[in-house]
Design an enzyme around this catalytic site. Structure first.
Site, mmCIF file in Angstrom:
data_model
loop_
_atom_site.group_PDB
_atom_site.id
_atom_site.type_symbol
_atom_site.label_atom_id
_atom_site.label_comp_id
_atom_site.label_asym_id
_atom_site.label_seq_id
_atom_site.Cartn_x
_atom_site.Cartn_y
_atom_site.Cartn_z
ATOM 1 N N LYS A 153 -0.327 -0.055 2.353
ATOM 2 C CA LYS A 153 -1.168 -0.958 1.570
ATOM 3 C C LYS A 153 -0.407 -2.230 1.169
ATOM 4 O O LYS A 153 -0.985 -3.315 1.105
ATOM 5 C CB LYS A 153 -1.710 -0.238 0.341
ATOM 6 N N TYR A 159 1.687 5.766 2.198
ATOM 7 C CA TYR A 159 0.444 5.102 1.790
ATOM 8 C C TYR A 159 0.736 3.777 1.090
ATOM 9 O O TYR A 159 0.123 2.743 1.402
ATOM 10 C CB TYR A 159 -0.343 6.030 0.863
#
Length: 252
Positions: free
Chosen positions: A164, A160
């Site tokens: 990002k 994750y």
């Protein structure tokens, strides 16, 4: 949802991915409330329908397009379809995202690939498609939903955080390629925001989280929607390549 910030998006067309719940839903509602025609994308058609009804109930205009953004052809077709149907595309909000949290040593290839495909690759595909349209009209607003995890990292979120961080880097690069054509590209990096998932953590955990936030409260989807709404406005035309952190001062 009542935001004190307003802007005139009348006749503009916005596409919001991951619009069926959470931040995406809040953003779609905010854009619709300010006059944009909102094309709502997500996999869950039933939840998308609820988003559209809420926008329409507030006097806005919206439509639901069931789409899995990890299907590159389908994602691109949804973007071009919005332009073909409405004659223009002014705003793109890349919000679709998932988590598959696990410490790196136990993370599978599939858990890595799923998150990168949904959070980063789909963003690239949608941006690339929208940019081709917006460059020709010499106007556009692209807002990518990042996270403070992409700035500071988070244990158990190698996939994750990487997705990002990649989105933030891509935002900066795309801005340099597009801003001279009137297309701004920015990211918003939320911190700890209230959601269905956070509600299940319980009061004890939430109290501990609040202690780490200088603002002493958990953020609300509307806090993030307000930042997106400003970046989507004509007034934000000289802001590009930036990441706006919405975290109550957590990483300040």
């Amino acid at each position: 949802m009542n935001l004190s910030i307003t802007t005139d998006l009348k006749d503009q067309v916005a596409v919001v991915t991951g619009a069926s719940q959470g931040l995406g839903k809040a953003v779609a509602i905010a854009l619709g409330a300010n006059g944009a025609k909102v094309v709502c994308l997500a996999r869950n058609a039933e939840k998308l329908s609820a988003t559209v009804k809420e926008i329409e109930a507030a006097g806005g205009t919206a439509e639901a397009v069931a789409c899995d953004v990890t299907d590159r052809a389908a994602a691109a077709a949804a973007i071009t379809g919005a332009k073909e149907k409405h004659g223009r595309l002014d705003i793109l909000v890349n919000n679709a995202g998932i988590t598959r949290d696990k410490l790196m040593r136990g993370m599978s290839d599939e858990e890595w690939d799923d998150v990168i495909a949904t959070n980063l690759t789909s963003c690239f595909v949608c941006c690339r498609t929208a940019a081709g349209i917006m460059r020709k009209s010499k106007y556009g607003r692209i807002i990518n939903m990042a996270s403070i995890s992409g700035l500071i990292g988070n244990p158990g979120q190698a996939n994750y955080s990487a997705s990002k961080a990649g989105m933030i880097g891509m935002t900066r690069t795309m801005s340099k390629e597009l801003v001279s054509r009137g297309v701004t590209v920015n990211a918003v990096a939320p911190g700890f925001i209230a959601s269905e998932m956070t509600a299940e953590l319980g009061d004890v955990v939430l109290d501990e989280v609040k202690k780490r936030i200088p603002a002493k409260r958990v953020g609300q989807p509307e806090d993030v929607a307000a930042a997106v709404l400003f970046l989507a406005s004509k007034d934000a035309g000289y802001i590009s390549g930036q990441t706006i952190v919405v975290d109550g001062g957590m990483i300040g």
